[in-house]
Design an enzyme around this catalytic site. Structure first.
Site, PDB file in Angstrom:
ATOM      1  N   CYS A  19      78.275  24.525  92.943  1.00  0.00           N
ATOM      2  CA  CYS A  19      76.677  24.442  92.653  1.00  0.00           C
ATOM      3  C   CYS A  19      76.015  24.609  93.931  1.00  0.00           C
ATOM      4  O   CYS A  19      74.902  25.104  94.100  1.00  0.00           O
ATOM      5  CB  CYS A  19      76.391  23.355  92.144  1.00  0.00           C
ATOM      6  SG  CYS A  19      77.080  23.142  90.357  1.00  0.00           S
ATOM      7  N   CYS A  81      30.433  11.390  89.533  1.00  0.00           N
ATOM      8  CA  CYS A  81      30.176  12.251  88.596  1.00  0.00           C
ATOM      9  C   CYS A  81      31.227  13.281  88.433  1.00  0.00           C
ATOM     10  O   CYS A  81      32.297  13.189  89.010  1.00  0.00           O
ATOM     11  CB  CYS A  81      28.903  12.871  89.071  1.00  0.00           C
ATOM     12  SG  CYS A  81      28.878  14.226  90.282  1.00  0.00           S
ATOM     13  N   ASP A 502      60.130  10.849  56.717  1.00  0.00           N
ATOM     14  CA  ASP A 502      61.564  10.597  56.478  1.00  0.00           C
ATOM     15  C   ASP A 502      61.466   9.474  55.469  1.00  0.00           C
ATOM     16  O   ASP A 502      60.402   8.770  55.116  1.00  0.00           O
ATOM     17  CB  ASP A 502      62.185   9.906  57.703  1.00  0.00           C
ATOM     18  CG  ASP A 502      63.405   9.398  57.401  1.00  0.00           C
ATOM     19  OD1 ASP A 502      64.225  10.190  56.821  1.00  0.00           O
ATOM     20  OD2 ASP A 502      63.640   8.408  57.704  1.00  0.00           O
ATOM     21  N   ASP A 699      61.958   7.137  61.936  1.00  0.00           N
ATOM     22  CA  ASP A 699      62.496   5.819  62.668  1.00  0.00           C
ATOM     23  C   ASP A 699      63.828   5.936  63.172  1.00  0.00           C
ATOM     24  O   ASP A 699      64.250   5.248  63.895  1.00  0.00           O
ATOM     25  CB  ASP A 699      62.168   4.640  61.824  1.00  0.00           C
ATOM     26  CG  ASP A 699      63.500   4.907  60.460  1.00  0.00           C
ATOM     27  OD1 ASP A 699      63.685   5.668  60.022  1.00  0.00           O
ATOM     28  OD2 ASP A 699      64.149   3.698  60.403  1.00  0.00           O
ATOM     29  N   ASP A 703      66.101  11.525  63.038  1.00  0.00           N
ATOM     30  CA  ASP A 703      64.797  12.038  63.079  1.00  0.00           C
ATOM     31  C   ASP A 703      64.286  12.273  64.537  1.00  0.00           C
ATOM     32  O   ASP A 703      63.141  13.033  64.288  1.00  0.00           O
ATOM     33  CB  ASP A 703      63.723  10.533  62.747  1.00  0.00           C
ATOM     34  CG  ASP A 703      64.052  10.399  61.185  1.00  0.00           C
ATOM     35  OD1 ASP A 703      64.531  11.341  60.253  1.00  0.00           O
ATOM     36  OD2 ASP A 703      64.000   9.248  60.804  1.00  0.00           O
TER      37      ASP A 703
END
Length: 827
Positions: A19, A81, A502, A699, A703
């Site tokens: 690499c 500001c 779900d 949950d 999911d």
């Protein structure tokens, strides 16, 4: 010729020595790179180059070895500001190592994403310092000393305002008193004289501008010289022009046109007082916007009682380590996240979940740091401390959300970046028009109109419109148990058209329970349940666990237990043979199931429950219905979501018959059942194509893909860490009424932001022309610069005060029969 520079980058994705060669080759292929060396052990790349850093990072990303970016938060001072925000962001983004920079006026912070190794947080702070805004690297969670610092700054500003007001009052009385009461004017002229009056006004105004008003010149003039004027520059130009004209009229009136030698010391002094007063009110209001964070920080106790050699000693929270044994006495706050070893008590977890009903705690239960112990004593073992506690993570999430910049802010930033230069140009044009077309005396009237334009323009209100609402809205949401993990979720959630849910663990408890027992042939209900529970205690199936939990604690011994795959179980209990399972199991064993049992079983199945039959010694005895109970509050939550105009959908892996039965009971509009996790992605996309923007509530680990794919992912806080990390919004309780709160707060916050922006822009669109004198032909009067200053100050106060109304959004939580509570948002 560009001088070569050496940059060191942290890179990722390298898994082997080969690499290194590919990363180096990618870097050396970039034009302008003369040398590139990649170190596999330290995962760094050192590059000598003449090209921008983003050319290097793009090459690394294309090669599959992206440069590592980091994020830091700077505390920035001196911002007044929206134009200040634009200048700081421009300065930070000018560094090629900065990926993104978001400056928040309300929180006075800058969140900067940068390439690790190419720069560092202190260098970024120096960039802000270089354009006139002192900055320091934030050191984590806000604490009491920081709050004291803000309070001290407010007190100092208040003292300066009071001093300016005391000095300005005689100036105002001497000048304006004569205009309003002619007799007073004659009295001044007859006693101290007009020239002496002007000299007194000159002396007092000079002290005001050199003292309390000095801040406008110290900050405004340098910004003007750099070509990036801010709000301070407008005030400095306006008050400076009024002051210098008045000084000329006092000491050298002969150089002014005949009849124009008027003094405007009262305008310069009153402008300073009113703008300082506006900033005091603004500072106090902004201080209240961070109340949610301060309240959360204050929940953690300073010390804990640690067990050592059988004795307990008080020890600072910072010294608590995972595994320490702690004692929590009645009424005390839980110091850290822990597991209960001994004792029984009820713990108030409302600060995390928003639910007011205390939760029972016994051995092996988990307690959360910052919650309040009830009347019992607990002995616990610390499981998470410091930044790993739930409370610390909640604070971090809220801070991230409060510091976020919503998509709507992009347009505001583009406008405010050019606003102050445009205002100065309009003021100059106003002066020119009055000098050419105005009535005599043209010069004083031109000056009054020009100063009024400079003073009345208010980028402060524009800059505060969005961040103050975000701060208050997300803070109040956290108090109600709703955490916006990603700032833009606050804007996107109010645009949602369909809420997909779900089933297991979201709509339902996620744990089957015995829902009903019907006996026949004179069998006793309790006896049948006792025998069935004994048999099922040998099975690990969730349905078996539900039956065992429903039975008595003292179960008889069994022999000959056998699991019949796909059918049920059988065993011998108290010399009686029990069969428990499906109708097919009964049929295979030639057991006649009575019609009334079949009718009850079919009814239960239609409602989404699983029916099981029990036979004792070859005779039908009972039907047991097992179901995953609907969570308390689910019905109320879904009804409210329907009232809010949202379409409801269920996306579940459960069988279609059970899902359709549950959807029918709950009034859910659309059902997609029997789908695997990747199938949920297709379901989300189909819902989006049909209805529009989708929020998904789940949950579990399965999911996570759907939470990521939805426009807004909402995770149940009692679910898995994977689901929570993937979501945009987290509900700290397992109650779906939190979804109602999340949507409602999102809608109210965005409505509040639009009100603020409407006021801020409308104010300037309407009043700048008024200040320039467009109404003079009809009224014969010009807007006083002092009145312009008052209007400008009040505009910022209005915006912040309007945002603070979100603090009054409250949760209505009446108790429900289940012992839980209903949570909807009202105000």
């Amino acid at each position: 010729m560009t001088t070569p520079q050496i940059t060191q980058l942290k890179i990722s994705g390298m898994s082997c020595a080969s690499c290194v060669g590919r990363a180096e080759a990618a870097l050396k292929a970039v034009p302008g790179v003369t040398e590139a060396s990649v170190n596999f052990a330290t995962e760094t790349a050192q590059i000598t180059h003449t090209r921008p850093i983003n050319a290097l990072t793009n090459a690394l990303s294309d090669a599959g070895y992206p440069a590592i970016s980091k994020q830091t938060t700077l505390k920035v001072g001196g911002m007044n500001c929206a134009s200040c925000v634009a200048k700081i962001e421009k300065a930070l983004k000018a560094d090629p190592a900065v990926v993104d920079a978001q400056v928040n006026l309300a929180t006075e912070t800058a969140v900067v994403t940068f390439i690790d190794g190419a720069t560092d947080p202190q260098k970024l702070a120096n960039l802000s310092e270089a354009v006139g805004y002192p900055a320091r690297v934030a050191d984590g969670v806000p604490d009491t000393p920081a709050n004291h610092t803000n309070a001290n700054e407010t007190h100092a500003l208040t003292r300066a305002t009071i001093l300016a007001a005391v000095l300005a009052l005689p100036v105002f009385i001497l000048e304006m008193g004569g205009h309003m009461i002619p007799a007073f004017h004659h009295w001044v002229h007859a006693t101290i004289g007009t020239q002496s009056s002007h000299l007194v006004q000159f002396a007092l105004t000079s002290v005001i501008l050199a003292g309390p008003g000095r801040v406008f010149y110290v900050k405004g003039i340098p910004s003007l010289m750099r070509g990036s004027p801010d709000m301070n520059a407008l005030v400095a130009l306006g008050t400076g022009a009024a002051y210098l004209f008045s000084v000329t009229a006092t000491f050298a009136p002969q150089i002014l046109p005949q009849g124009s030698a008027n003094v405007y010391f009262e305008a310069a002094s009153v402008i300073v007082v009113l703008i300082l007063l506006g900033r005091v009110m603004e500072a106090r209001a902004k201080g209240r916007t961070g109340a949610a964070i301060r309240k959360l920080v204050g929940l953690q106790p300073k010390t804990a009682r640690v067990e050592q050699d059988g004795n307990f000693f008080d020890r600072p929270i910072a010294d608590i380590a995972v595994g320490d044994i702690l004692q929590i006495r009645p009424g005390e706050r839980v110091p850290v996240d822990a597991e209960v070893l001994d004792g029984n008590s009820y713990v108030d977890e409302s600060m995390i979940t928003g639910e007011p009903v205390p939760v029972g705690k016994a051995s092996s239960d988990q307690v959360v740091g910052g919650t309040v112990n009830g009347t019992g004593a607990l002995r616990v073992r610390a499981t998470r401390v410091g930044a790993d506690t739930v409370l610390a993570q909640v604070i971090h999430m809220v801070e991230q959300a409060q510091g976020a910049k919503l998509p709507i802010q992009g347009l505001v930033d583009q406008i405010t970046a050019r606003f102050v230069p445009v205002v100065i140009a309009v003021a100059l044009l106003t002066i020119a028009v009055w000098l050419v077309f105005g009535p005599e005396p043209t010069l004083p009237m031109a000056m009054v109109a020009g100063v009024s334009v400079l003073i009345i323009a208010c980028p402060c209100a524009m800059g505060l419109a969005t961040p103050t609402s975000i701060m208050v809205g997300t803070g109040r949401a956290a108090e109600l148990g709703v955490l916006f993990r990603k700032g833009d979720a606050l804007q996107q959630l109010q645009q949602v058209k369909v809420v997909a849910l779900d089933k297991t663990g979201t709509l339902t408890q996620g744990r089957p329970e015995l829902a009903g027992v019907k006996t026949v042939n004179d069998f006793d209900r309790d006896d049948v349940l006792r025998l069935a529970a004994a048999v099922e205690s040998r099975s690990e199936h969730p349905i078996a666990s539900a039956i065992t939990r429903a039975g008595p604690s003292d179960l008889p011994n069994i022999t000959g237990f056998e699991s019949l795959t796909g059918l049920g179980v059988q065993a011998i209990v108290e010399r009686q043979k029990l069969l428990i399972g499906s109708a097919r199991l009964m049929e295979q064993n030639n057991i006649a199931v009575m019609q009334e049992l079949m009718a009850e079983a079919n009814q239960r199945a239609a409602e989404g429950a699983t029916p099981l039959f029990v036979a004792i010694d070859g005779q039908a005895a009972a039907m047991l219905a097992v179901a995953d109970p609907i969570k308390p509050g689910t019905v109320q939550a879904l009804e409210r979501l329907h009232e809010m105009g949202l379409t409801l959908a269920m996306v579940t892996g459960d069988n279609a018959r059970t899902a359709q039965a549950l959807a029918g009971n709950l009034g859910i509009d659309h059902v997609t059942a029997e789908v695997l996790p990747d199938g949920k992605l297709s379901a989300i996309n189909a819902l989006r194509d049909t209805f529009g923007s989708v929020a998904f509530v789940g949950d579990g680990i399965n999911d996570a893909p759907a939470l990521a794919a939805a426009d807004i992912g909402i995770a149940i806080g009692t679910g898995t860490d994977v689901a929570i990390e993937t979501a945009d919004v987290v509900l700290m309780s397992g109650d779906l009424r939190g979804v109602v709160n999340a949507v409602e707060i999102s809608r109210r916050t965005m409505r509040n932001i639009k009100q603020n922006l409407g006021w801020a822009f409308g104010y300037n669109i309407l009043l700048i022309p008024v200040a320039a004198g467009v109404l003079y032909p009809f009224s014969g009067h010009l807007l006083s610069p002092a009145l312009a200053a008052g209007a400008m100050a009040l505009s910022s106060v209005f915006v912040v005060s309007n945002a603070l109304r979100l603090r009054r959004v409250r949760a209505s939580l009446p108790d429900t029969p289940q012992g839980h509570s209903t949570q909807t948002v009202t105000s």
